[in-house]
Structures are given as C-alpha cells and as structure tokens.
Design an enzyme around this catalytic site. Structure first.
Site, short mmCIF file in Angstrom:
data_model
loop_
_atom_site.label_atom_id
_atom_site.label_comp_id
_atom_site.label_asym_id
_atom_site.label_seq_id
_atom_site.Cartn_x
_atom_site.Cartn_y
_atom_site.Cartn_z
N THR B 1 38.25 -37.52 -132.88
CA THR B 1 37.45 -36.35 -133.19
C THR B 1 36.04 -36.75 -133.59
O THR B 1 35.83 -37.69 -134.31
CB THR B 1 38.07 -35.57 -134.37
N GLU B 87 37.13 -47.23 -130.75
CA GLU B 87 38.30 -48.02 -131.15
C GLU B 87 38.48 -49.22 -130.22
O GLU B 87 38.64 -49.06 -129.01
CB GLU B 87 39.53 -47.14 -131.15
N ASN B 222 46.09 -47.14 -130.98
CA ASN B 222 46.63 -45.81 -130.67
C ASN B 222 48.11 -45.83 -130.33
O ASN B 222 48.75 -44.80 -130.30
CB ASN B 222 45.82 -45.18 -129.54
N SER B 227 51.96 -39.55 -135.90
CA SER B 227 51.48 -38.26 -136.42
C SER B 227 52.67 -37.50 -136.98
O SER B 227 52.51 -36.36 -137.35
CB SER B 227 50.86 -37.47 -135.27
#
Lengths: 206, 227
Positions: B1, B87, B222, B227
């Site tokens: 984001t 990243e 990642n 989550s």
C-alpha cells in the site's frame, strides 16, 4: 549473492534535518496495534487560523476500496475540500474488506479527532497494514486521546521524522522530504511530504 | 500500500489544489511499481493551510503553473523513494519512453515494461535482455498500435554514473544489435540505478515510470506473510 551489495538506504535517503511549513504540528504514538511495539499512529494538524485550509486527495481505483478511502473521499466531497485541518493515520491494520463495521470504526477514528478540533468534517483518515482485520479501536482511540491529552504534538524535525515512521509497514526506511520554494513575487513557501510503501505498489489513483 | 501526504503553508484554493495534485500524481505516484499490485488503500492527500502571507493561488493565478510543476517534481522525488524501498529491491530502474504519439501511450508502454516479471528478473540478474523489454512493449494494453512502428523502435540502456559511452544500444530501428559490448553491458547493469530508454519514433510525447528489480528476497518477504 546477486543482491549481496547491501546499500544503507537509511543513511542515503533519510534526512537528518529539515525546515517545515508554517502552521502545522504533528504527533505520533505507539498504540500496540503493531506487534513489534513500533510507532503506529500519527496525526497531522493545521494550526493556522488566518486562512480556511484547502485539502485534496487522490484515491485507489481498486474496486474493493478500504473504509478509510471511502470515508476520506466522503469528507472531501462534503467539505468541498475546505477547512480540513487534520489527517489521522494508523499502520498495522488496513481496515480493508471490513464492511460496515470497518466504516463505523473509521468514522469513530475521524470523530475523535473532529471532537478535539471542535469541528465536523475536518479530518481525513488513512490506514495501512493487514487486510481483512478489524481495527483494534480500543488501542487507537486511546492513542488519539493520549496524543491530544498529553499534547504530544511538535514542529521539530524529530516529530516530523516520527510521524513518517509511524505510517511504515514493511518499509526499511521512513520517506520524508521537505523543500523550500520561492514564488516570482519573492514569497517563500515550503512543501513537506511523507510516504510509505514497499510492497503491493502499482497505484492508479484518481 | 502507498500512503502519502504533502502539506504546504501556501494558500491554494481547493479546486486548484485538487487539480494540481491530480496532475502531479499522474506523473509521479501513478508512475511507480514494485510488484504490479494495486492496493485497496492507496491514498495521497494534500493540505494547504495558507500560513504564508501571499495572494491565494487559483487556477488563473500567474503562479499556478510554477507551483503545479514544483508539486509535480516534489511528488516524483517522494514516489521514487517508495520504489527505492521496494521489497527486496537491489536496483532502482527508470523507464523512459519517448517520442510516442501521446502521453497516455508512452505511460502504458513504460508501465508494461516496469511490471514485466521477466524484465525485472533480468535486471536483477544483470542480463541485458532486450527481448523481454521488446516483448513487454509488444503486449502493452494500448488502445491502438499507432504509437508502435516496428521499424522505428530503439531500445537502449543508459549508464547512470556519467561514464562513457553513456548509451548501450540494444535495438536500433527495430533491429537487435547482436554484437553487444557484453563487458560494457555488465558495467552498466552492475550499477544500482538503471535506466531503460525506449524511443518509439512515432511522435514527440514522453513518460517516465520507476520500478525495481525482482529478487529472491521479494518472495521470501511475501511468502511467509500471514494475514
């Protein structure tokens, strides 16, 4: 070994000093939403009374707009971008795909800051972090009350650096830049900008 | 984001501010990519509080254009910091597309190159892979193909450390340069900052896009995200 050349991005890209625009003060807090205890809540406040402030924004065009996006857009529409004097941001939780309760939580965040300003429609809200989880509103509400109650606001470099840190998620360095400019009539003005982002980055904002 | 905010003590009328931010975003924050993914939360907002004593700036003010361009350059600087922090990124890549028929085409082509996983891994591996760049241009989601002329396209790597020769031509007027100076290519691709130049030769519009390479680290970060 391809990536072995490690660059110290922090010392390369994070300023050590800065001059900041008149009439703004900023604050940040660690509310505990971030598991690692880092700063995760920030508020920018316009303190200038000589001119009704102007606000503008561009938002993601992703179909699944997060609650803070929808609410901030609504605030700007209803206020026509006038007299918006605060931005509140939390990291650690994106308040996205959280439906009606997410909207209620975002409204509560905005409401707490509006209350302190004694103004309606005067606060924009942003959230970033894990998708699909509800905000831990108890921690964030307490954080907002502590920021105002203990007057954690400042205008010094450290305060600006800290608020750029509090919006970080997987960032390896806070992104803060500030520059002075001069208009043809000799007036000097300042732009200060902060950003966060390291992954899920290909915005198409409108 | 991507989140960001820009504040200024200049008095800018709200419609003018919105227009300024939109123009700036179209050439800065909407021209960056780390992984081609668009978040549900991306937001850039701006507040102008008028604490500086000077006439309010509206769209008809003589200073409007200058301030708009200053906000745009400022936005580019901030947006590029996000890409530099991509990243797992080990390379910061500027994709310059010039001499396109229109700005929109130039931007779509630059974005297509910037989001190609094969281009990004080639850059991570320091491989002067012009074929992947050409391929990404060829499937760009253009409205029509009038900006593309296979006999006029030029693709180069530009050295960002001011060393000479600055330009390493990979494709000239649609013809791949098979006798590439491999040694020079390795020197240029060893730099942290890279620049890919695409000259379409069909117009005079141009656009820039900023991306980074794709490394193992990106997958590691990642892959174990929960989550």
């Amino acid at each position: 070994q391809q990536g072995s050349k490690v660059i110290d991005k922090y010392s390369l890209y994070v300023p050590k000093t800065g001059t900041f625009p008149k009439g703004f003060k900023v604050a940040s807090a660690a509310t505990g939403v971030k598991k690692n205890g880092n700063l995760d809540l920030g508020i920018i406040l316009n303190t200038n009374q000589s001119y009704p402030s102007s606000a503008a924004a561009v938002f993601t065009t992703n179909k699944f707009k997060a609650a803070p996006v929808l609410l901030s857009h609504k605030v700007l529409e209803e206020s026509s971008g006038k007299n918006v004097n605060a931005i509140v941001v939390n990291s650690g939780c994106a308040n996205s795909v959280t439906g009606d309760v997410g909207m209620k939580d975002a409204r509560e965040m905005v409401g707490l800051v509006n209350e302190q300003l004694h103004q309606e429609n005067s606060t924009l809200v942003m959230s970033t972090g894990v998708i699909g989880q509800r905000l831990q509103l108890n921690k964030i509400s307490q954080g907002i009350k502590d920021i105002f109650g203990q007057n954690k606001f400042g205008t010094d470099f450290e305060s600006w650096l800290n608020i750029s840190k509090c919006i970080c998620t997987t960032d390896t360095f806070p992104k803060l830049i500030t520059s002075k400019f001069t208009l043809p009539n000799g007036t000097e003005y300042t732009l200060t900008g902060m950003a966060k982002g390291a992954g899920m980055i290909c915005p198409n904002m409108a | 984001t991507l989140l960001g905010f820009i504040v200024t003590d200049l008095p800018i009328q709200s419609q003018a501010l919105q227009k300024m931010l939109r123009f700036s975003t179209e050439r800065s924050f909407n021209c960056i990519s780390v992984d081609g993914d668009m978040s549900t939360n991306d937001t850039i907002c701006m507040i102008a509080n008028g604490a500086v004593e000077t006439p309010e700036i509206t769209e008809t003010s003589s200073d409007y254009e200058q301030v708009k361009l200053q906000v745009t350059e400022f936005g580019k600087r901030l947006a590029q910091l996000v890409v530099r922090d991509g990243e797992g990124a080990t390379k910061f890549v500027t994709v310059n597309v010039k001499n396109a028929l229109n700005f929109a085409d130039a931007k779509i082509i630059a974005e297509s190159i910037s989001n190609s996983m094969l281009v990004k891994t080639a850059l991570y591996g320091k491989d002067a892979n012009w074929g992947r760049i050409l391929c990404a241009i060829g499937y760009a989601k253009l409205g029509d193909l009038s900006s593309l002329d296979v006999d006029k396209i030029n693709v180069s790597f530009i050295a960002t450390d001011n060393s000479e020769p600055r330009e390493l031509k990979l494709v000239v007027n649609g013809v791949p340069q098979l006798e590439i100076d491999e040694e020079r290519a390795s020197e240029i691709l060893a730099l942290t900052d890279l620049e890919v130049l695409v000259d379409l030769g069909t117009g005079s519009e141009e656009a820039q896009f900023w991306t980074c390479d794709l490394s193992h680290e990106y997958v590691t970060i990642n892959g174990d995200y929960r989550s």
